[in-house]
Design a protein around this motif. Structure first.
Motif, PDB file in Angstrom:
ATOM      1  N   ILE A  69      29.213  10.327  72.248  1.00 35.30           N
ATOM      2  CA  ILE A  69      29.890  10.221  71.666  1.00 35.30           C
ATOM      3  C   ILE A  69      29.628   9.413  70.171  1.00 35.30           C
ATOM      4  O   ILE A  69      30.156  10.015  69.078  1.00 35.30           O
ATOM      5  CB  ILE A  69      31.114   8.909  71.470  1.00 35.30           C
ATOM      6  N   LEU A  70      28.157   8.452  69.996  1.00 35.41           N
ATOM      7  CA  LEU A  70      28.267   8.015  69.507  1.00 35.41           C
ATOM      8  C   LEU A  70      27.698   9.372  68.439  1.00 35.41           C
ATOM      9  O   LEU A  70      27.183   9.261  67.297  1.00 35.41           O
ATOM     10  CB  LEU A  70      26.807   7.045  69.453  1.00 35.41           C
ATOM     11  N   THR A  71      26.962  10.443  69.133  1.00 36.80           N
ATOM     12  CA  THR A  71      26.193  11.348  68.836  1.00 36.80           C
ATOM     13  C   THR A  71      26.744  12.151  67.736  1.00 36.80           C
ATOM     14  O   THR A  71      26.851  12.892  66.420  1.00 36.80           O
ATOM     15  CB  THR A  71      25.371  12.234  69.576  1.00 36.80           C
ATOM     16  N   ARG A  72      28.146  12.234  68.688  1.00 37.21           N
ATOM     17  CA  ARG A  72      29.570  13.359  67.536  1.00 37.21           C
ATOM     18  C   ARG A  72      29.780  12.462  66.523  1.00 37.21           C
ATOM     19  O   ARG A  72      29.997  12.900  65.101  1.00 37.21           O
ATOM     20  CB  ARG A  72      30.416  13.186  68.245  1.00 37.21           C
ATOM     21  N   MET A  73      29.925  11.256  66.448  1.00 36.45           N
ATOM     22  CA  MET A  73      30.146  10.116  65.432  1.00 36.45           C
ATOM     23  C   MET A  73      28.864  10.149  63.878  1.00 36.45           C
ATOM     24  O   MET A  73      29.320  10.362  63.183  1.00 36.45           O
ATOM     25  CB  MET A  73      30.274   8.412  65.860  1.00 36.45           C
ATOM     26  N   MET A  74      27.599  10.131  64.454  1.00 33.70           N
ATOM     27  CA  MET A  74      26.809  10.798  63.045  1.00 33.70           C
ATOM     28  C   MET A  74      27.010  11.874  62.933  1.00 33.70           C
ATOM     29  O   MET A  74      26.643  11.918  62.031  1.00 33.70           O
ATOM     30  CB  MET A  74      25.107  10.075  64.110  1.00 33.70           C
ATOM     31  N   THR A  75      26.811  12.946  63.925  1.00 37.72           N
ATOM     32  CA  THR A  75      26.458  13.637  62.975  1.00 37.72           C
ATOM     33  C   THR A  75      28.004  14.910  62.400  1.00 37.72           C
ATOM     34  O   THR A  75      27.320  15.333  61.361  1.00 37.72           O
ATOM     35  CB  THR A  75      26.165  14.812  64.182  1.00 37.72           C
ATOM     36  N   ARG A  76      29.245  14.315  62.826  1.00 33.86           N
ATOM     37  CA  ARG A  76      30.127  13.960  61.780  1.00 33.86           C
ATOM     38  C   ARG A  76      29.851  14.065  60.361  1.00 33.86           C
ATOM     39  O   ARG A  76      30.479  13.848  59.090  1.00 33.86           O
ATOM     40  CB  ARG A  76      30.826  14.062  62.727  1.00 33.86           C
ATOM     41  N   ALA A  77      29.562  12.920  60.214  1.00 33.21           N
ATOM     42  CA  ALA A  77      29.330  11.503  59.524  1.00 33.21           C
ATOM     43  C   ALA A  77      28.096  12.195  58.351  1.00 33.21           C
ATOM     44  O   ALA A  77      28.767  12.424  57.287  1.00 33.21           O
ATOM     45  CB  ALA A  77      28.907   9.834  59.226  1.00 33.21           C
ATOM     46  N   MET A  78      27.392  12.594  58.376  1.00 31.40           N
ATOM     47  CA  MET A  78      26.396  13.185  58.460  1.00 31.40           C
ATOM     48  C   MET A  78      26.366  14.619  57.895  1.00 31.40           C
ATOM     49  O   MET A  78      26.557  14.737  56.066  1.00 31.40           O
ATOM     50  CB  MET A  78      24.482  14.188  59.105  1.00 31.40           C
ATOM     51  N   HIS A  79      27.354  15.550  58.356  1.00 33.07           N
ATOM     52  CA  HIS A  79      27.865  16.643  57.639  1.00 33.07           C
ATOM     53  C   HIS A  79      28.929  16.804  57.925  1.00 33.07           C
ATOM     54  O   HIS A  79      29.406  17.823  59.210  1.00 33.07           O
ATOM     55  CB  HIS A  79      26.763  17.758  58.665  1.00 33.07           C
ATOM     56  N   PRO A  80      30.014  16.138  57.659  1.00 34.65           N
ATOM     57  CA  PRO A  80      31.565  16.077  57.535  1.00 34.65           C
ATOM     58  C   PRO A  80      32.278  17.409  57.462  1.00 34.65           C
ATOM     59  O   PRO A  80      31.261  18.957  56.474  1.00 34.65           O
ATOM     60  CB  PRO A  80      32.343  15.474  56.164  1.00 34.65           C
ATOM     61  N   ARG A 117      40.089   8.544  58.918  1.00 37.72           N
ATOM     62  CA  ARG A 117      39.898   8.057  57.867  1.00 37.72           C
ATOM     63  C   ARG A 117      38.146   8.501  57.789  1.00 37.72           C
ATOM     64  O   ARG A 117      37.151   7.139  58.201  1.00 37.72           O
ATOM     65  CB  ARG A 117      39.810   5.934  58.236  1.00 37.72           C
ATOM     66  N   PRO A 118      37.190   9.518  58.068  1.00 39.24           N
ATOM     67  CA  PRO A 118      36.288   9.702  57.519  1.00 39.24           C
ATOM     68  C   PRO A 118      35.275   8.889  56.608  1.00 39.24           C
ATOM     69  O   PRO A 118      35.848   8.025  55.988  1.00 39.24           O
ATOM     70  CB  PRO A 118      36.182  10.866  57.076  1.00 39.24           C
ATOM     71  N   ALA A 119      34.335   8.541  57.601  1.00 39.41           N
ATOM     72  CA  ALA A 119      32.808   8.139  55.954  1.00 39.41           C
ATOM     73  C   ALA A 119      33.238   8.424  55.355  1.00 39.41           C
ATOM     74  O   ALA A 119      32.975   9.548  54.513  1.00 39.41           O
ATOM     75  CB  ALA A 119      31.773   8.639  56.975  1.00 39.41           C
ATOM     76  N   VAL A 120      32.769   6.854  53.779  1.00 38.79           N
ATOM     77  CA  VAL A 120      33.086   7.737  52.423  1.00 38.79           C
ATOM     78  C   VAL A 120      30.888   7.403  52.608  1.00 38.79           C
ATOM     79  O   VAL A 120      30.305   6.807  52.753  1.00 38.79           O
ATOM     80  CB  VAL A 120      33.833   6.473  51.896  1.00 38.79           C
ATOM     81  N   GLY A 121      30.778   8.011  51.436  1.00 36.71           N
ATOM     82  CA  GLY A 121      29.589   7.878  50.541  1.00 36.71           C
ATOM     83  C   GLY A 121      29.366   9.607  50.602  1.00 36.71           C
ATOM     84  O   GLY A 121      29.686  10.685  51.013  1.00 36.71           O
ATOM     85  N   ASP A 122      28.722   9.230  49.302  1.00 41.57           N
ATOM     86  CA  ASP A 122      27.675  10.948  48.600  1.00 41.57           C
ATOM     87  C   ASP A 122      26.496  11.580  49.808  1.00 41.57           C
ATOM     88  O   ASP A 122      26.504  12.780  49.027  1.00 41.57           O
ATOM     89  CB  ASP A 122      27.336  11.131  47.548  1.00 41.57           C
ATOM     90  N   THR A 123      26.353  10.624  50.183  1.00 42.63           N
ATOM     91  CA  THR A 123      24.437  11.271  51.123  1.00 42.63           C
ATOM     92  C   THR A 123      25.139  10.846  52.649  1.00 42.63           C
ATOM     93  O   THR A 123      25.590  10.748  53.182  1.00 42.63           O
ATOM     94  CB  THR A 123      23.736  10.617  50.350  1.00 42.63           C
ATOM     95  N   PRO A 124      24.027  12.274  53.373  1.00 42.82           N
ATOM     96  CA  PRO A 124      24.443  11.423  54.609  1.00 42.82           C
ATOM     97  C   PRO A 124      23.989  10.300  54.913  1.00 42.82           C
ATOM     98  O   PRO A 124      24.557   9.569  56.053  1.00 42.82           O
ATOM     99  CB  PRO A 124      23.406  12.714  55.239  1.00 42.82           C
ATOM    100  N   ALA A 125      22.926   9.616  54.656  1.00 44.25           N
ATOM    101  CA  ALA A 125      22.956   8.131  55.136  1.00 44.25           C
ATOM    102  C   ALA A 125      24.584   7.214  54.590  1.00 44.25           C
ATOM    103  O   ALA A 125      24.333   6.493  55.064  1.00 44.25           O
ATOM    104  CB  ALA A 125      21.649   7.482  54.056  1.00 44.25           C
ATOM    105  N   GLU A 126      24.394   7.082  53.234  1.00 45.44           N
ATOM    106  CA  GLU A 126      25.780   6.424  52.956  1.00 45.44           C
ATOM    107  C   GLU A 126      26.962   6.905  53.894  1.00 45.44           C
ATOM    108  O   GLU A 126      27.586   6.065  54.530  1.00 45.44           O
ATOM    109  CB  GLU A 126      25.742   7.182  51.224  1.00 45.44           C
ATOM    110  N   ARG A 127      26.777   7.926  54.246  1.00 45.13           N
ATOM    111  CA  ARG A 127      28.311   8.456  54.990  1.00 45.13           C
ATOM    112  C   ARG A 127      27.993   7.416  56.934  1.00 45.13           C
ATOM    113  O   ARG A 127      29.143   6.612  57.167  1.00 45.13           O
ATOM    114  CB  ARG A 127      28.614   9.706  55.135  1.00 45.13           C
ATOM    115  N   VAL A 128      26.898   7.736  57.514  1.00 45.20           N
ATOM    116  CA  VAL A 128      26.817   7.068  58.405  1.00 45.20           C
ATOM    117  C   VAL A 128      26.128   6.069  58.226  1.00 45.20           C
ATOM    118  O   VAL A 128      27.083   4.336  59.056  1.00 45.20           O
ATOM    119  CB  VAL A 128      25.073   7.712  58.842  1.00 45.20           C
TER     120      VAL A 128
END
Length: 201
Positions: free
Chosen positions: A138-149, A85-96
């Motif tokens: 783990i946190l870094t992976r979660m953030m970077t993948r949300a920033m740039h799916p 269930r990937p992050a939702v949002g139109d921008t990196p900030a919204e997804r993070v």
């Protein structure tokens, strides 16, 4: 505190050893969910996991090693959920913001467990550096993948921002656990930090 490291899954050679490690972490999480940090005692964990106390210390040299490893596993589980269930949002900030709010709500839903895991992170010293590094990765992976799916490689700036955001998130959890902030204030603190760091991205 011992200077030895916890045994990671990769360092365990047999399925039986991996299963034993899983039982130990399951027992740790069960005890922490029931009574928080103070409920996690090495002897109680060993008894609940059905392992000898000496065996437990070979896998995890101290209570702090044990709880930080449990935090790492809980974040790994959150990471798997985010893949489905990937992050939702139109921008990196919204997804993070989306993934951090979801992860925070999941942890705040079990206040005793979150208190135990967060306090272990607060109390960790240099002897737990390997386990702390694992949590950060783990946190870094979660953030970077949300920033740039969909991207598999990230810039140094992406990684640096993700690390800072991970630190901010953990700090916000500490403030919630220690009663300095409410859940709503914690969420707002995280949102402000993300928007500031990702404003131009």
């Amino acid at each position: 505190m011992s200077s030895a490291n916890s045994l990671s899954v990769e360092e365990l050679g047999s399925a039986a050893q991996r299963e034993r490690r899983k039982r130990i972490l399951d027992a740790t999480i069960d005890l922490a969910s029931q009574g928080g940090f103070d409920a996690v005692q090495m002897r109680a964990v060993a008894e609940r996991a059905d392992v000898a106390l000496g065996t437990l210390y070979r896998y995890f040299p101290s209570k702090i090693h044990l709880l930080v490893s449990a935090l790492s596993r809980e974040l790994e589980r959150a990471e798997l959920v985010l893949r489905d269930r990937p992050a939702v949002g139109d921008t990196p900030a919204e997804r993070v913001i989306n993934i951090l709010k979801r992860t925070s709500r999941g942890m705040q839903g079990d206040s005793h467990l979150t208190e135990a895991l967060t306090r272990s992170f607060m109390f960790a010293d240099a002897s737990v550096a390997q386990e702390i590094h694992g949590v950060g990765m783990i946190l870094t992976r979660m953030m970077t993948r949300a920033m740039h799916p969909g991207r598999e490689e990230f810039t140094e700036d992406d990684v640096a921002i993700a690390r800072v955001l991970g630190d901010v998130w953990l700090s916000a959890l500490v403030a919630w656990v220690t009663g300095r902030n409410t859940a709503e204030q914690t969420a707002r603190h995280i949102e402000v930090a993300v928007n500031l760091l990702l404003r131009e991205r």
